[in-house]
Design an enzyme around this catalytic site. Structure first.
Site, PDB file in Angstrom:
ATOM      1  N   THR A  68       0.609  -1.206   0.087  1.00 21.61           N
ATOM      2  CA  THR A  68       0.164  -0.065   0.027  1.00 21.61           C
ATOM      3  C   THR A  68       0.886   1.153  -0.144  1.00 21.61           C
ATOM      4  O   THR A  68       0.183   2.314  -0.417  1.00 21.61           O
ATOM      5  CB  THR A  68      -1.096   0.034   1.143  1.00 21.61           C
ATOM      6  OG1 THR A  68      -0.275   0.112   2.408  1.00 21.61           O
ATOM      7  CG2 THR A  68      -2.017  -1.140   1.321  1.00 21.61           C
ATOM      8  N   GLU A  69       2.125   1.012   0.458  1.00 22.88           N
ATOM      9  CA  GLU A  69       3.068   2.340   0.339  1.00 22.88           C
ATOM     10  C   GLU A  69       4.432   1.972   0.099  1.00 22.88           C
ATOM     11  O   GLU A  69       5.196   2.609   0.717  1.00 22.88           O
ATOM     12  CB  GLU A  69       2.921   2.983   2.110  1.00 22.88           C
ATOM     13  CG  GLU A  69       1.345   3.197   2.423  1.00 22.88           C
ATOM     14  CD  GLU A  69       1.381   3.743   3.821  1.00 22.88           C
ATOM     15  OE1 GLU A  69       2.310   4.358   4.328  1.00 22.88           O
ATOM     16  OE2 GLU A  69       0.459   3.822   4.583  1.00 22.88           O
ATOM     17  N   LEU A  70       4.551   1.372  -1.051  1.00 19.22           N
ATOM     18  CA  LEU A  70       5.625   0.968  -1.295  1.00 19.22           C
ATOM     19  C   LEU A  70       6.978   2.453  -1.542  1.00 19.22           C
ATOM     20  O   LEU A  70       6.524   3.098  -2.389  1.00 19.22           O
ATOM     21  CB  LEU A  70       6.030   0.025  -2.529  1.00 19.22           C
ATOM     22  CG  LEU A  70       7.362  -0.548  -2.989  1.00 19.22           C
ATOM     23  CD1 LEU A  70       8.096  -1.385  -1.951  1.00 19.22           C
ATOM     24  CD2 LEU A  70       6.988  -1.635  -4.292  1.00 19.22           C
TER      25      LEU A  70
END
Length: 946
Positions: free
Chosen positions: A823-825
């Site tokens: 989700t927040e790579l």
């Protein structure tokens, strides 16, 4: 009495230093024994030869009685005892002191900081650089090495004291060691004391000689300046024209040539300014730069700042842009910050870019508490130079898979190992003979382990354990995988953390953690990479509570071959992301079909690849163009968070989220909702934190109703309560049921949205609080309470990723049968080629895993990322190597085919899921049509009428 007072003050100073260091660590909580007192670099070398330091008249040495020929004259033991012996006296005869020399013995030490000191106030000058060289040793109950360090203590009239680490070295009992370092003071304290400290309590400190000489004289202030190029857009940047062009932002500004009875003078030039009578933290000195700064250009800022007054010795000073658009919308952009002190000028550096077309722009300094003056000596703001791309690191002959740990199997007892601290190492048998699974996945077939382990007993501190020096074995920019079997002995009360750590000069590096709460052997796995040349690298195993025995078997640290892993992942990807497709054509004259040429081209892969965006980003046409072409999902960085949509109670701001949502809708981009709540307390607005239980429950319900009613059906996902593995604000204040109730209420208000948990350090093995096992327990607990958890968010803020470690976490999470999203790579490296490799690891692992249903980058444009050195596109729109790699992978994951229709009127190929165009060229016409390959295991038949 004076000595006792000094001891107590020094003890408090060390505790404060450690607290500050711990707070600056990212999200890790293991302690680094090598920095438990002070931090800083060092240089050391062995000194087994005779030491020529008996002369009492070394030219330029400011240390009196430097070789103790006068006993302890001019020296003072600090809260301990000291005496001087000769080399022939028979004391500590193992040390190779030169015949005829004398050395000091500092004994009865109860604290790390106790040692030997000398006042050098009258013999140093500000601006000069001094070189330190000392020959030191240790004696007493010590196994392995002890740290000895040289420190400078500066005292000021206001009773404040600062400590500067000069140098440090590791010493064993059987030899003298040379300790070296340098120091310089830009201003003159009231008292300056040089001292040596460092070994563990109970260990005697031995000092043979100390030499401190001046290596460079003060430089004229007129030649010491920061960059002041002609293209500086700041007017009157060094106050040579008084305060013209400057003003106070809610406070007064004054011009000075000195302050503090002449102790504060300009770092450069003749003058500096102060922002005084500040009543708010945002008060400061400002200059309007409207018309001199251009949109979509990157600018760099450099400033010399310090603070003064109000008994504040250090504070955060920030440079901020206030930007007003033509519609009067205001924006505040943080462009630089630095921890400033009242002792010296510090340099502040930063970089920024304005996306939109502003009507007004003001740059100002802010930050310190009210009543504290901000001092500004000079400010430079100019167009940032483009930095040439870094070359790829030279890893052609990298020893992939080769363990750099000596005597890992303990076939030679504990040779090569030493105990860190006063613990005991012995060898036992009975550990596993097979490699831990994650290491086995990287190394492939491997000889069995020996079955021997290191048993660590008599541990009195958490950081005590087995250690090795690996300085010469670690290569820059290689990614190393860490693997071992670990176990704890009986007597532990509660779960114990075990950590493989590295001391890289003064920095603690996390090599992997595992929580152990039984008597079984557990796999520990992690990774690390070093990108700056260190002086010293030590690996050690630490963690359990004092008194708990620890066992370590088969420790492996080896560089990983990513290309080998990539070949495996390509095969996996083909299996799970592709599908056999048969195009079945029909035409009135079926006899004309066989042999007809066609071309199949995939226009879009349906797998979700998305990115974070912010409201200001969509004012930049270049950003918009790149986003629309290369991403099919979006998530808002801040604009949907509660602290953004309701910063003060009842004061709502949905305008930014509305505009971003409209943009995504117009571009046919799906959107994740991040986030409804955030469980970590320091992210919660102050007005919420002070509510009583009843009012807080009402506020939570209003947030759910307001947000999900307003946007019903518009967000595909919601992160319901962000980072529950690392925070508990709502649970602490409203009870355990609140978490499940948030999910239940959200589902009632918008049943079309998939509801996610979302957390960090799930996939990398470096945080036991959010290990896959803990995350699974957390999800099952929510589900048992009736929470409709529909998806698993793995944030993916990761360093030096290793494929098998990532895959192992995904395999474990996949057991739940829920879709997993990164989700927040983001990945970070100062070398963009290494950053590209890291990104490729993460994208390939995700795309090759059947449980992963989407990947969201946490930004891609420089200056709009949460981490430095993680961007794919430079500030002014140039692709770097990481961006090139991302686009190359997107192209690789598009399928194309061409050929001729067979005798059955069919054409077959295997392709990725997504949208396709087929072009058929008959004798009379050229026909194009689109079709979609959905997810599925069975072959897909697509009927096409020509």
């Amino acid at each position: 009495m004076r000595r006792v007072s000094t001891c107590c003050f020094r003890s408090r100073a060390l505790k404060a230093h450690r607290s500050q260091s711990d707070s600056q660590g990212s999200r890790d909580n293991m302690e680094d024994p090598s920095t438990s007192s002070v931090s800083g670099g060092f240089h050391s070398e062995n000194s087994n030869k005779d030491v020529n330091s008996s002369s009492n008249s070394i030219a330029g040495n400011i240390i009196l009685n430097h070789d103790f020929s006068g006993g302890l004259l001019s020296w003072h033991p600090n809260c301990c005892d000291g005496f001087v012996v000769s080399a022939e006296s028979g004391h500590f005869e193992a040390l190779l002191a030169k015949s005829g020399s004398r050395y000091a013995v500092i004994t009865n030490r109860k604290e790390l900081w106790q040692g030997l000191e000398q006042d050098i106030t009258s013999r140093i000058s500000p601006g000069s650089t001094y070189t330190v060289s000392a020959h030191v040793g240790v004696s007493g109950s010590l196994q392995g090495f002890a740290n000895v360090q040289a420190t400078l203590k500066s005292q000021y009239q206001d009773s404040s004291t600062s400590y500067l680490l000069i140098g440090r070295t590791s010493v064993s009992k059987d030899q003298w060691q040379k300790l070296e370092g340098k120091f310089s003071l830009s201003t003159m304290p009231d008292r300056v004391v040089f001292y040596l400290e460092g070994p563990s309590p109970g260990v005697d400190l031995l000092i043979e000689s100390v030499v401190v000489t001046c290596s460079s004289e003060p430089t004229s202030r007129s030649t010491r300046s920061i960059c002041t190029e002609d293209d500086n857009i700041i007017l009157n940047p060094a106050f040579e024209d008084g305060l013209n062009n400057w003003s106070g932002r809610g406070c007064k500004i004054l011009l000075h040539d000195s302050m503090g009875n002449g102790k504060i003078i300009p770092m450069t030039g003749k003058f500096f300014a102060s922002a005084t009578e500040r009543s708010q933290s945002w008060n400061g000195i400002q200059q309007e730069i409207t018309g001199r700064v251009q949109r979509k250009l990157a600018y760099e800022v450099n400033a010399a700042v310090r603070i003064f007054g109000n008994n504040v010795t250090n504070a955060d000073v920030r440079a901020t842009l206030w930007v007003q658009a033509s519609d009067l919308r205001e924006q505040y952009i943080g462009i630089a910050n630095v921890q400033a002190t009242d002792k010296d000028w510090v340099q502040m550096h930063g970089k920024f870019l304005i996306n939109g077309s502003p009507s007004r722009v003001v740059v100002y300094l802010e930050g310190p508490p009210p009543g504290t003056d901000i001092l500004l000596n000079s400010l430079v703001l100019k167009h940032a130079e483009k930095i040439p791309p870094s070359p790829p690191p030279d890893i052609e002959k990298a020893p992939f898979g080769v363990n750099i740990i000596a005597n890992s199997n303990l076939n030679d007892g504990t040779n090569g190992w030493f105990p860190l601290g006063n613990c005991t190492l012995t060898v036992g048998t009975g550990s596993p003979h097979i490699l831990p699974p994650m290491a086995r996945d990287s190394l492939g077939p491997h000889e069995p382990l020996s079955g021997s382990y290191i048993l660590v007993t008599k541990r009195t501190q958490t950081w005590m354990g087995p250690a090795q020096m690996i300085t010469d074995k670690v290569k820059l920019y290689l990614t190393y995988q860490v693997s071992a079997w670990v176990r704890i002995g009986p007597g532990a009360t509660g779960p114990q953390n075990i950590n493989v750590a590295l001391g890289v000069d003064s920095q603690w590096v996390n090599g992997g953690q595992v929580e152990v709460n039984d008597d079984r052997w557990h796999e520990i796995g992690g990774s690390f990479r070093i990108e700056k040349q260190p002086d010293k690298v030590m690996v050690y195993v630490q963690g359990p509570a004092p008194g708990v025995d620890m066992m370590v078997a088969g420790l492996q640290i080896f560089p990983v071959n990513r290309q080998t892993r990539f070949r495996h992942l390509k095969n996996q990807t083909d299996k799970i992301r592709k599908r056999d497709v048969t195009l079945k054509f029909s035409v009135s004259d079926s006899g004309s079909l066989p042999g007809t040429f066609l071309r199949v081209r995939q226009t879009q892969n349906s797998f979700p690849f998305g990115s974070c965006m912010m409201r200001t980003n969509i004012d930049n046409e270049d950003f918009v163009d790149f986003f629309a072409k290369n991403f099919n999902w979006a998530v808002f960085g801040n604009e949907l968070k509660w602290y953004w949509t309701e910063p003060q109670q009842g004061n709502f701001n949905y305008r930014d989220a509305d505009e971003l949502l409209n943009f995504c809708t117009n571009q046919n981009i799906a959107v994740r909702g991040h986030c409804i709540f955030w469980e970590v307390e320091n992210t919660v607005q102050s007005w919420i934190r002070v509510l009583n239980k009843t009012d807080l429950m009402t506020a939570v319900q209003n947030r759910l109703t307001g947000l999900l009613t307003r946007y019903k059906g518009k967000f595909k996902h919601y992160d319901v309560n962000n980072e529950m593995m690392h925070g508990s604000f709502y649970q602490d204040h409203l009870g355990k049921d609140i978490r499940a109730n948030m999910f239940k209420t959200a589902n009632k208000l918008d049943s079309s949205a998939t509801l996610f948990v979302n957390d960090y350090h799930v996939e990398d093995g470096c945080d036991t609080r959010s290990s896959p096992e803990k995350y699974i327990e957390h999800i099952l607990d929510l589900q048992e309470q009736g929470a409709p958890v529909g998806g698993i968010g793995v944030q993916g803020h990761i360093d030096s990723p290793v494929g098998p470690i990532i895959c192992s976490a995904l395999d474990n999470l996949g057991i739940l049968g829920l879709p997993i999203w990164f989700t927040e790579l983001d990945v970070s490296s100062n070398n963009e080629h290494v950053r590209a490799d890291d990104l490729e690891v993460m994208l390939r692992e995700a795309f090759a895993h059947p449980a992963v249903d989407g990947v969201m980058l946490w930004g891609f444009w420089e200056l709009f990322m949460s981490r430095d050195n993680s961007h794919l596109v430079n500030a002014e729109g140039d692709l770097n190597e990481a961006g090139i790699r991302y686009l190359a992978l997107k192209q690789e994951w598009l399928s194309h085919a061409h050929g001729h229709i067979d005798d059955q009127g069919q054409f077959g190929f295997r392709g990725f899921q997504g949208t396709y165009v087929v072009e058929v060229v008959t004798r009379s016409k050229k026909v194009s049509t689109t079709f979609v390959v959905d997810k599925g295991e069975e072959p897909l038949v697509v009927s096409i009428n020509l």
